[in-house]
Scaffold this motif. Structure first.
Motif, PDB file in Angstrom:
ATOM      1  N   THR A   1     -20.226 -21.877 -30.934  1.00  0.00           N
ATOM      2  CA  THR A   1     -19.309 -22.173 -29.668  1.00  0.00           C
ATOM      3  C   THR A   1     -18.009 -22.526 -30.164  1.00  0.00           C
ATOM      4  OG1 THR A   1     -19.880 -24.346 -29.333  1.00  0.00           O
ATOM      5  CG2 THR A   1     -21.433 -23.138 -28.268  1.00  0.00           C
ATOM      6  N   GLY A   2     -17.128 -22.815 -29.477  1.00  0.00           N
ATOM      7  CA  GLY A   2     -15.668 -23.312 -29.870  1.00  0.00           C
ATOM      8  C   GLY A   2     -15.861 -24.817 -30.341  1.00  0.00           C
ATOM      9  N   ARG A   3     -16.921 -25.472 -29.743  1.00  0.00           N
ATOM     10  CA  ARG A   3     -16.898 -26.849 -30.248  1.00  0.00           C
ATOM     11  C   ARG A   3     -17.878 -27.362 -31.202  1.00  0.00           C
ATOM     12  NH1 ARG A   3     -16.333 -29.779 -24.241  1.00  0.00           N
ATOM     13  NH2 ARG A   3     -14.183 -28.828 -23.888  1.00  0.00           N
TER      14      ARG A   3
ATOM     15  N   THR B   1     -14.915 -11.863 -32.184  1.00  0.00           N
ATOM     16  CA  THR B   1     -13.605 -12.830 -31.882  1.00  0.00           C
ATOM     17  C   THR B   1     -13.567 -13.224 -30.573  1.00  0.00           C
ATOM     18  OG1 THR B   1     -12.536 -10.802 -31.373  1.00  0.00           O
ATOM     19  CG2 THR B   1     -12.679 -11.463 -33.648  1.00  0.00           C
ATOM     20  N   ARG B   2     -14.226 -12.775 -29.594  1.00  0.00           N
ATOM     21  CA  ARG B   2     -14.273 -13.254 -28.259  1.00  0.00           C
ATOM     22  C   ARG B   2     -15.264 -14.320 -27.897  1.00  0.00           C
ATOM     23  NH1 ARG B   2     -14.457  -9.347 -23.651  1.00  0.00           N
ATOM     24  NH2 ARG B   2     -13.138 -11.110 -22.527  1.00  0.00           N
ATOM     25  N   SER B   3     -15.105 -15.563 -27.239  1.00  0.00           N
ATOM     26  CA  SER B   3     -16.024 -16.308 -26.907  1.00  0.00           C
ATOM     27  C   SER B   3     -17.369 -15.677 -26.463  1.00  0.00           C
ATOM     28  CB  SER B   3     -15.441 -17.596 -25.996  1.00  0.00           C
ATOM     29  OG  SER B   3     -15.502 -17.105 -24.793  1.00  0.00           O
TER      30      SER B   3
ATOM     31  N   THR C   1     -19.037 -17.174 -23.952  1.00  0.00           N
ATOM     32  CA  THR C   1     -18.681 -17.097 -22.780  1.00  0.00           C
ATOM     33  C   THR C   1     -18.113 -15.916 -21.944  1.00  0.00           C
ATOM     34  OG1 THR C   1     -18.714 -19.623 -22.389  1.00  0.00           O
ATOM     35  CG2 THR C   1     -17.752 -18.497 -20.521  1.00  0.00           C
TER      36      THR C   1
END
Length: 129
Positions: A30-32, A116-118, A120
């Protein structure tokens, strides 16, 4: 070395990496946080910055597309249930890896499922949002 960190497509589920002195499996991204397997305890959540800053960090195995697991127990399900489970599996793998499991080798990743896309954004694309 910065060259090891810049990799087209980023880190993906199913890849094996070296981090903190051990080879681990990437379970989620994830981003985090990057969620890594642990041999003797619960999976470990690591912020991407800490992961990439680790002097030991290395991508060990870039398998690209993960093979489908053996059917074994699934084969004991009634045929309509098995077909539905395999249908869902194909959609989930497409969200995770950018391609359906039956895509020809070397096929282009669909832009809406690009790594490259999340996750979500990829899920929303699949849901048609």
């Amino acid at each position: 070395m910065m060259g090891r960190l810049a990799r087209q497509g980023g880190l993906a589920v199913g890849e094996r990496i070296r981090f903190d002195g051990q080879v681990r499996l990437v379970l989620a991204v994830t981003g985090r946080a990057v969620i890594l397997s642990e041999l003797t305890s619960e999976p470990r959540l690591v912020p991407p910055a800490a992961l990439f800053a680790d002097g030991d960090f290395e991508i060990v195995d870039i398998s690209g597309r993960m093979p489908l697991p053996p059917l074994s127990l699934l084969e004991t399900l009634p045929q309509p249930v098995l077909e539905k489970a395999l249908w869902w599996e194909g959609h989930i793998l497409e969200i995770l890896h950018g391609q359906a499991p039956d895509a020809p080798q070397g096929a282009e990743v669909r832009p809406e499922y690009a790594p490259t896309r999340s996750l979500t954004a990829r899920e929303r694309a699949k849901a048609g949002w």
